[in-house]
Design a protein around this motif. Structure first.
Motif, PDB file in Angstrom:
ATOM      1  N   GLU A  77       0.850  -1.465  -0.208  1.00  9.00           N
ATOM      2  CA  GLU A  77       0.006  -0.028  -0.014  1.00  9.00           C
ATOM      3  C   GLU A  77       0.791   1.178   0.028  1.00  9.00           C
ATOM      4  O   GLU A  77       0.620   2.228  -0.623  1.00  9.00           O
ATOM      5  N   GLU A  78       1.924   1.217   0.915  1.00  9.28           N
ATOM      6  CA  GLU A  78       2.510   2.470   1.111  1.00  9.28           C
ATOM      7  C   GLU A  78       4.171   2.375   0.225  1.00  9.28           C
ATOM      8  O   GLU A  78       4.642   3.231   0.185  1.00  9.28           O
ATOM      9  N   ARG A  79       4.472   1.215  -0.286  1.00 10.81           N
ATOM     10  CA  ARG A  79       5.763   0.815  -0.989  1.00 10.81           C
ATOM     11  C   ARG A  79       6.886   1.455  -0.048  1.00 10.81           C
ATOM     12  O   ARG A  79       7.731   2.028  -0.464  1.00 10.81           O
ATOM     13  N   THR A  80       6.873   0.828   1.175  1.00  8.89           N
ATOM     14  CA  THR A  80       7.782   1.121   2.143  1.00  8.89           C
ATOM     15  C   THR A  80       9.154   0.667   1.634  1.00  8.89           C
ATOM     16  O   THR A  80      10.083   1.270   2.240  1.00  8.89           O
ATOM     17  N   ASP A  81       9.352   0.043   0.594  1.00  7.41           N
ATOM     18  CA  ASP A  81      10.482  -0.489   0.118  1.00  7.41           C
ATOM     19  C   ASP A  81      11.191   0.547  -0.514  1.00  7.41           C
ATOM     20  O   ASP A  81      12.271   0.873  -0.449  1.00  7.41           O
ATOM     21  N   LEU A  82      10.413   1.289  -1.001  1.00  6.22           N
ATOM     22  CA  LEU A  82      10.999   2.327  -2.082  1.00  6.22           C
ATOM     23  C   LEU A  82      11.349   3.463  -1.180  1.00  6.22           C
ATOM     24  O   LEU A  82      12.432   4.143  -1.550  1.00  6.22           O
ATOM     25  N   LEU A  83      10.762   3.781   0.128  1.00  9.39           N
ATOM     26  CA  LEU A  83      10.908   4.709   0.923  1.00  9.39           C
ATOM     27  C   LEU A  83      12.330   4.425   1.494  1.00  9.39           C
ATOM     28  O   LEU A  83      13.231   5.289   1.698  1.00  9.39           O
ATOM     29  N   LEU A  84      12.468   3.182   1.777  1.00 10.75           N
ATOM     30  CA  LEU A  84      13.742   2.750   2.455  1.00 10.75           C
ATOM     31  C   LEU A  84      15.176   2.879   1.599  1.00 10.75           C
ATOM     32  O   LEU A  84      15.980   3.570   1.926  1.00 10.75           O
ATOM     33  N   ASP A  85      14.647   2.496   0.269  1.00  7.22           N
ATOM     34  CA  ASP A  85      15.648   2.679  -0.538  1.00  7.22           C
ATOM     35  C   ASP A  85      15.813   4.378  -0.882  1.00  7.22           C
ATOM     36  O   ASP A  85      17.122   5.040  -1.062  1.00  7.22           O
ATOM     37  N   ALA A 199      -1.127  16.404   0.876  1.00  9.26           N
ATOM     38  CA  ALA A 199      -2.418  17.479   0.942  1.00  9.26           C
ATOM     39  C   ALA A 199      -2.774  18.016  -0.147  1.00  9.26           C
ATOM     40  O   ALA A 199      -3.859  18.430  -0.625  1.00  9.26           O
ATOM     41  N   GLU A 200      -1.825  17.902  -1.177  1.00  9.00           N
ATOM     42  CA  GLU A 200      -2.167  18.359  -2.358  1.00  9.00           C
ATOM     43  C   GLU A 200      -2.923  17.621  -3.515  1.00  9.00           C
ATOM     44  O   GLU A 200      -3.506  17.822  -4.341  1.00  9.00           O
ATOM     45  N   ASP A 201      -3.131  16.274  -2.989  1.00  7.46           N
ATOM     46  CA  ASP A 201      -3.861  15.221  -3.746  1.00  7.46           C
ATOM     47  C   ASP A 201      -5.303  15.014  -3.091  1.00  7.46           C
ATOM     48  O   ASP A 201      -5.095  14.205  -2.217  1.00  7.46           O
ATOM     49  N   PRO A 202      -6.407  15.599  -3.777  1.00  8.53           N
ATOM     50  CA  PRO A 202      -7.572  15.133  -2.832  1.00  8.53           C
ATOM     51  C   PRO A 202      -7.848  13.622  -3.062  1.00  8.53           C
ATOM     52  O   PRO A 202      -8.849  13.013  -2.315  1.00  8.53           O
ATOM     53  N   ASN A 203      -7.323  12.705  -3.996  1.00  9.70           N
ATOM     54  CA  ASN A 203      -7.644  11.436  -3.953  1.00  9.70           C
ATOM     55  C   ASN A 203      -6.881  10.560  -2.841  1.00  9.70           C
ATOM     56  O   ASN A 203      -7.212   9.527  -2.846  1.00  9.70           O
ATOM     57  N   LYS A 211      -2.740  15.029   6.501  1.00  5.92           N
ATOM     58  CA  LYS A 211      -2.042  15.286   5.356  1.00  5.92           C
ATOM     59  C   LYS A 211      -1.189  16.565   5.352  1.00  5.92           C
ATOM     60  O   LYS A 211      -1.351  17.257   6.561  1.00  5.92           O
ATOM     61  N   MET A 212       0.139  16.843   4.736  1.00  6.80           N
ATOM     62  CA  MET A 212       0.871  17.898   4.871  1.00  6.80           C
ATOM     63  C   MET A 212       1.221  18.311   3.435  1.00  6.80           C
ATOM     64  O   MET A 212       1.511  17.431   2.680  1.00  6.80           O
ATOM     65  N   SER A 213       0.999  19.445   3.043  1.00 10.23           N
ATOM     66  CA  SER A 213       1.569  19.946   1.597  1.00 10.23           C
ATOM     67  C   SER A 213       3.234  20.296   1.801  1.00 10.23           C
ATOM     68  O   SER A 213       3.799  20.366   2.647  1.00 10.23           O
ATOM     69  N   ILE A 214       3.713  20.157   0.584  1.00 11.60           N
ATOM     70  CA  ILE A 214       5.159  20.657   0.705  1.00 11.60           C
ATOM     71  C   ILE A 214       5.450  22.044   1.157  1.00 11.60           C
ATOM     72  O   ILE A 214       6.563  22.219   1.607  1.00 11.60           O
ATOM     73  N   ALA A 215       4.622  22.834   0.648  1.00  8.87           N
ATOM     74  CA  ALA A 215       4.708  24.203   0.974  1.00  8.87           C
ATOM     75  C   ALA A 215       4.736  24.281   2.483  1.00  8.87           C
ATOM     76  O   ALA A 215       5.336  25.147   3.172  1.00  8.87           O
ATOM     77  N   LYS A 229      15.696  20.371   0.489  1.00  7.58           N
ATOM     78  CA  LYS A 229      16.874  19.781  -0.541  1.00  7.58           C
ATOM     79  C   LYS A 229      15.993  19.204  -1.619  1.00  7.58           C
ATOM     80  O   LYS A 229      16.514  19.337  -2.777  1.00  7.58           O
ATOM     81  N   THR A 230      15.439  18.008  -1.334  1.00  3.85           N
ATOM     82  CA  THR A 230      14.995  17.144  -2.486  1.00  3.85           C
ATOM     83  C   THR A 230      13.407  16.664  -1.962  1.00  3.85           C
ATOM     84  O   THR A 230      13.181  16.357  -0.728  1.00  3.85           O
ATOM     85  N   VAL A 231      12.632  16.299  -2.962  1.00  2.00           N
ATOM     86  CA  VAL A 231      11.424  15.550  -2.556  1.00  2.00           C
ATOM     87  C   VAL A 231      11.343  14.213  -3.546  1.00  2.00           C
ATOM     88  O   VAL A 231      11.366  14.431  -4.856  1.00  2.00           O
ATOM     89  N   TYR A 232      11.100  13.213  -2.757  1.00  2.00           N
ATOM     90  CA  TYR A 232      10.769  11.840  -3.488  1.00  2.00           C
ATOM     91  C   TYR A 232       9.516  11.824  -3.723  1.00  2.00           C
ATOM     92  O   TYR A 232       8.881  11.695  -2.828  1.00  2.00           O
ATOM     93  N   ARG A 233       9.242  11.485  -5.060  1.00  2.00           N
ATOM     94  CA  ARG A 233       7.734  11.401  -5.480  1.00  2.00           C
ATOM     95  C   ARG A 233       7.106  10.213  -6.001  1.00  2.00           C
ATOM     96  O   ARG A 233       6.041  10.146  -6.517  1.00  2.00           O
ATOM     97  N   LYS A 234       7.864   9.097  -5.720  1.00  2.00           N
ATOM     98  CA  LYS A 234       7.538   7.840  -6.347  1.00  2.00           C
ATOM     99  C   LYS A 234       6.692   7.081  -5.462  1.00  2.00           C
ATOM    100  O   LYS A 234       6.186   6.078  -5.792  1.00  2.00           O
ATOM    101  N   LEU A 235       6.254   7.445  -4.264  1.00  2.00           N
ATOM    102  CA  LEU A 235       5.501   6.461  -3.175  1.00  2.00           C
ATOM    103  C   LEU A 235       3.990   6.810  -3.834  1.00  2.00           C
ATOM    104  O   LEU A 235       3.391   7.855  -4.308  1.00  2.00           O
ATOM    105  N   PRO A 236       3.105   5.841  -3.521  1.00  2.00           N
ATOM    106  CA  PRO A 236       1.806   5.855  -4.040  1.00  2.00           C
ATOM    107  C   PRO A 236       0.979   7.161  -3.502  1.00  2.00           C
ATOM    108  O   PRO A 236       0.104   7.656  -4.249  1.00  2.00           O
ATOM    109  N   GLN A 237       1.113   7.458  -1.828  1.00  2.00           N
ATOM    110  CA  GLN A 237       0.216   8.540  -1.493  1.00  2.00           C
ATOM    111  C   GLN A 237       1.046   9.534  -0.662  1.00  2.00           C
ATOM    112  O   GLN A 237       0.632  10.650  -0.335  1.00  2.00           O
ATOM    113  N   GLN A 238       2.281   9.394  -0.473  1.00  2.00           N
ATOM    114  CA  GLN A 238       3.126  10.062   0.340  1.00  2.00           C
ATOM    115  C   GLN A 238       4.307  10.935  -0.482  1.00  2.00           C
ATOM    116  O   GLN A 238       4.824  10.609  -1.229  1.00  2.00           O
TER     117      GLN A 238
END
Length: 245
Positions: A77-85, A199-203, A211-215, A229-238
């Motif tokens: 659901e959260e792709r915690t494997d990708l988060l760890l990477d 927070a930017e994604d109503p879905n 939720k929290m927005s980047i801003a 510094k960076t934002v990793y955007r490949k998780l399904p919802q986070q």
């Protein structure tokens, strides 16, 4: 079942603390209250009525809901494997898992830092007990548990390379004090990583205050001297947002 309450890592002590200190916390913890950092309003359904830099702090749940943290479908659901990477941990890193809960990430990060360690911080004694029991069962020796407070993770100054908060920061009752102490604990070049539902994604099927927005996250981290510094955007919802001094 989708859980719409955000992180269940920190105890109801945080909620009680939304109206001030509770259960004998030290007087130094109220600096944000005294300096007018926080404002108060009628609580939203999922908020505590206490606002910080324009954001109402979310309600929290206690250790009785901890089973959700270890649900079998969480990785998918959260792709915690990708988060760890995405954390790009080095073998020598000292990582603080702030609001560690049952240690879902603690015990997955520890093998990635064999010459370092993971410091698992929670303010709930029941969570610390669970963490210590799991540590004993797994035999992992590079894990340290720390019982923190609502304002202080109890980390030594200049002791950590990374502070990780997964769906936890938005529930901190005293975010200014907590983050000030976390920043003090960073080594030179150390990173703070916030993982928050977008927070930017109503879905994203999570209650608004969980939720929290980047801003918004950037605004709050700037208040304690950190910049995005960076934002990793490949998780399904986070978002995975990385901050440094």
């Amino acid at each position: 079942m989708k859980v719409l309450f955000g992180s269940i890592r920190f105890t109801l002590l945080l909620l009680l603390a939304g109206c001030g200190l509770s259960m004998g916390q030290q007087t130094g913890a109220v600096s944000g209250e005294q300096n007018g950092v926080y404002r108060y309003q009628k609580p939203a359904n999922d908020g505590i009525g206490k606002t910080y830099l324009g954001r109402e702090i979310a309600q929290v749940m206690g250790h009785l809901g901890a089973a959700w943290l270890e649900r079998p479908e969480r990785e998918q659901e959260e792709r915690t494997d990708l988060l760890l990477d995405a954390l790009s941990l080095k073998p020598t890193d000292v990582v603080a898992d702030i609001g560690a809960g049952t240690g879902y990430f603690t015990f997955r990060m520890a093998p990635k830092v064999p010459k370092g360690k993971v410091v698992a911080v929670d303010i709930e004694p029941e969570m610390i007990t669970d963490l210590n029991n799991t540590k004993k069962k797994t035999g992992q020796t590079n894990i340290e548990t720390v019982l923190g407070t609502i304002t202080d993770p109890k980390l030594a100054v200049g002791s950590i390379d990374l502070a990780l908060m997964v769906d936890a920061y938005h529930e901190f009752s005293h975010p200014r004090e907590m983050m000030t102490n976390i920043v003090r604990a960073l080594k030179p070049g150390g990173r703070v990583v916030l993982v928050e539902y977008r927070a930017e994604d109503p879905n994203v099927p999570i209650k608004l205050h969980h939720k929290m927005s980047i801003a918004q996250a950037t605004r709050e981290m700037k208040a304690v001297g950190l910049s995005l510094k960076t934002v990793y955007r490949k998780l399904p919802q986070q978002h995975v947002m990385v901050f440094q001094r």
